[in-house]
Design a protein around this motif. Structure first.
Motif, PDB file in Angstrom:
ATOM      1  N   HIS A  71       0.863  -1.247   0.139  1.00  0.00           N
ATOM      2  CA  HIS A  71      -0.110  -0.096   0.005  1.00  0.00           C
ATOM      3  C   HIS A  71       0.966   1.232   0.043  1.00  0.00           C
ATOM      4  CE1 HIS A  71       0.917  -0.605   4.227  1.00  0.00           C
ATOM      5  NE2 HIS A  71       0.717   0.637   4.392  1.00  0.00           N
ATOM      6  N   LYS A  72       2.199   1.195   0.336  1.00  0.00           N
ATOM      7  CA  LYS A  72       3.309   2.231   0.399  1.00  0.00           C
ATOM      8  C   LYS A  72       3.826   2.411  -0.957  1.00  0.00           C
ATOM      9  CE  LYS A  72       4.378   1.235   5.122  1.00  0.00           C
ATOM     10  NZ  LYS A  72       4.485   2.255   5.892  1.00  0.00           N
ATOM     11  N   ASP A  73       4.191   1.284  -1.616  1.00  0.00           N
ATOM     12  CA  ASP A  73       4.886   1.180  -3.055  1.00  0.00           C
ATOM     13  C   ASP A  73       5.158  -0.362  -3.227  1.00  0.00           C
ATOM     14  OD1 ASP A  73       5.231   3.551  -4.854  1.00  0.00           O
ATOM     15  OD2 ASP A  73       6.989   4.414  -3.735  1.00  0.00           O
ATOM     16  N   ASP A  74       5.535  -0.706  -4.161  1.00  0.00           N
ATOM     17  CA  ASP A  74       5.874  -1.707  -4.703  1.00  0.00           C
ATOM     18  C   ASP A  74       7.074  -1.955  -5.449  1.00  0.00           C
ATOM     19  OD1 ASP A  74       4.760  -1.157  -7.113  1.00  0.00           O
ATOM     20  OD2 ASP A  74       2.668  -2.065  -6.575  1.00  0.00           O
ATOM     21  N   ILE A  75       7.370  -3.022  -5.960  1.00  0.00           N
ATOM     22  CA  ILE A  75       8.794  -2.764  -7.157  1.00  0.00           C
ATOM     23  C   ILE A  75       8.457  -2.329  -8.144  1.00  0.00           C
ATOM     24  CG2 ILE A  75      10.185  -4.570  -8.407  1.00  0.00           C
ATOM     25  CD1 ILE A  75       9.700  -6.821  -6.158  1.00  0.00           C
ATOM     26  N   LEU A  76       7.142  -2.384  -8.651  1.00  0.00           N
ATOM     27  CA  LEU A  76       6.934  -1.550 -10.014  1.00  0.00           C
ATOM     28  C   LEU A  76       6.955  -0.130  -9.855  1.00  0.00           C
ATOM     29  CD1 LEU A  76       6.214  -1.597 -13.076  1.00  0.00           C
ATOM     30  CD2 LEU A  76       3.892  -1.765 -12.216  1.00  0.00           C
ATOM     31  N   THR A  77       6.328   0.452  -8.925  1.00  0.00           N
ATOM     32  CA  THR A  77       6.097   1.723  -8.857  1.00  0.00           C
ATOM     33  C   THR A  77       7.440   2.368  -8.269  1.00  0.00           C
ATOM     34  OG1 THR A  77       5.290   1.598  -6.183  1.00  0.00           O
ATOM     35  CG2 THR A  77       3.810   1.840  -8.073  1.00  0.00           C
ATOM     36  N   THR A  78       8.227   1.723  -7.399  1.00  0.00           N
ATOM     37  CA  THR A  78       9.564   2.060  -7.073  1.00  0.00           C
ATOM     38  C   THR A  78      10.490   2.166  -8.235  1.00  0.00           C
ATOM     39  OG1 THR A  78       9.326   1.116  -4.828  1.00  0.00           O
ATOM     40  CG2 THR A  78      11.495   1.643  -5.569  1.00  0.00           C
TER      41      THR A  78
END
Length: 477
Positions: A71-78
């Motif tokens: 919900h904070k970030d994930d590998i894709l969004t990072t």
């Protein structure tokens, strides 16, 4: 020789300094750095006239939040943020759910990167299970990571399974890591001193951003200095290569400087918040959104001095996203807020802005974000430098483009940046990973799953990754 890409007309930052030249790319690697008069056909040409051509950032301290905290970030969004920010390689951190502490959890994280990462990657597991240390090394990691901290009033961002502050235990783990040849990243923290200092602030009811900031900087940063002194002595005693995260006090920087002179294999990093987001005014205005930590003026001056003279080797983002809800509670209950700030999207540009302002030389900036982290984490000749044979991880930047950071441009799931409203004088226009655009014309264009394991050329894990990438049609090299 078949050339896939020619980057022409730019000022290329090579290890020997800047030169106006063309960069030739073939098979995902740099095939040549040549004069513009060299005639050779290429499938594609990028005109970089009036721009700097730089190595991509190697960020060895990134919190992707996957698995467990997506919900904070994930590998894709990072990695979308990484691509936009000129970061071509990331090293993830182990404070996940479950924490990365063994071969099984590390293998799962590797599979996740392989499915969705846009840029190249590695991961720093926690070596809290001695029997798992060698097995994790064999998977191709470049470093391990632990925290010398136990959270007060919360269970995150330093979850159980990732912490270690008993000195005997630290020395035991260092002895195990030495056999792997990898580096040991340590978040320094003197827990016993912090328990006492925090207790004083909380007893007075100072559970505020100002109270929290003051507690962690109390007595000229005693919780950092004592922990770092211990780490340096244990590194000397064990021969274990260590990397100190979050360097931020004058005494700590002086201690690292002395240790290096004595031959201790130690590196240290400065995170985006120390030079760019750590004033008392930041704490007062942004409150929990500025914390991470407060760095008093004298210590911040020492940080800049250490960045300039090379004592501080590496710039790593410590990208640590949290939602607004997880931050807002900090206005009245700071010890219950999740600390850390998103940073990967803008750190390289902030460093280039510092170059324009005369705070840092361009060579030092490139060394810190790219060349030195690649060298010290076993990727020399593969990442971090624009040299023939290295991966074509390239950033094209306009050093005369003034613009303003806003929340509207944030690619993190959190939707905010502590730099909202800050004007910057340099802009990254294009990010290339192994010869392929992942960011161009203001948009992320990299494909999820394009990124591969970053490892030394002769590492069996790298060879396996190359084979897997070829089967998947990733055009690795």
């Amino acid at each position: 020789m078949s050339i896939d890409l020619r980057i022409s007309g730019g000022v290329v930052m090579t290890p020997s300094g800047p030169t106006t030249a063309d960069v030739l790319v073939a098979g995902g690697r740099i095939a040549g750095i040549v004069g513009s008069d060299v005639s050779i056909e290429s499938d594609r040409t990028i005109d970089a006239t009036g721009r700097l051509v730089l190595p991509g950032m190697v960020d060895v301290h990134v919190h992707t939040r996957e698995p467990g905290y997506e919900h904070k970030d994930d590998i894709l969004t990072t990695t979308q943020q990484a691509a936009a920010g000129g970061v071509t390689t990331i090293f993830g951190m182990p404070n996940l759910q479950p924490p990365t502490t063994d071969v099984a959890t590390l293998s799962d994280v590797f599979e996740r990167y392989g499915r969705t990462s846009i840029v190249d990657w590695n991961h720093n597991p926690a070596p809290t299970k001695p029997a798992e240390i060698q097995g994790m090394s064999d998977l191709g990691i470049r470093a391990y990571k632990i925290y010398m901290v136990v959270d007060t009033g919360r269970t995150y961002p330093h979850p159980a399974g990732t912490g270690m502050h008993d000195h005997g235990h630290l020395l035991q783990i260092m002895d195990h890591i030495v056999a792997t040849g990898k580096r040991f990243i340590i978040h320094p923290h003197d827990q016993a001193l912090m328990d006492y200092i925090e207790g004083q602030y909380l007893a007075r009811g100072e559970n505020t951003p100002e109270g929290y900031a003051s507690a962690y900087a109390a007595r000229e940063g005693v919780i950092w200095d004592t922990a770092i002194d211990v780490v340096l002595r244990l590194a000397e005693a064990s021969g274990c290569p260590v990397h100190i995260a979050h360097i931020q006090t004058r005494r700590s920087i002086e201690a690292v400087r002395r240790a290096k002179a004595a031959g201790v294999d130690v590196t240290c990093e400065v995170n985006h918040w120390a030079p760019f987001l750590s004033t008392w005014e930041d704490v007062q205005v942004l409150g929990p959104y500025a914390l991470s930590y407060w760095v008093p003026d004298d210590n911040r001056a020492a940080v800049w001095e250490g960045m300039r003279d090379g004592t501080i080797d590496i710039a790593s983002s410590d990208h640590a996203p949290h939602t607004r809800e997880e931050k807002e509670i900090g206005w009245t209950e700071m010890w219950s807020a999740h600390t850390g700030t998103p940073g990967i999207q803008y750190y390289y540009e902030l460093m280039l802005d510092a170059v324009n302002r005369g705070e840092l030389s361009l060579q030092r900036a490139i060394d810190m974000v790219a060349t030195v982290p690649a060298e010290k984490f076993g990727l020399e000749g593969v990442k971090g430098s624009l040299v023939v044979g290295a991966d074509a991880d390239i950033v094209i930047a306009d050093m005369a483009h003034e613009w303003t950071i806003t929340n509207d441009d944030v690619m993190s799931k959190t939707g905010w940046t502590p730099y909202d409203g800050r004007t910057v004088s340099a802009r990254i226009e294009r990010t290339i990973v192994r010869g392929r655009d992942v960011y161009a014309d203001g948009a992320v264009v990299g494909e999820p799953g394009y990124g591969v394991l970053a490892a030394a050329r002769n590492d069996p894990a790298a060879q396996a990754a190359e084979h897997t990438a070829d089967l998947a049609g990733k055009d690795l090299k």
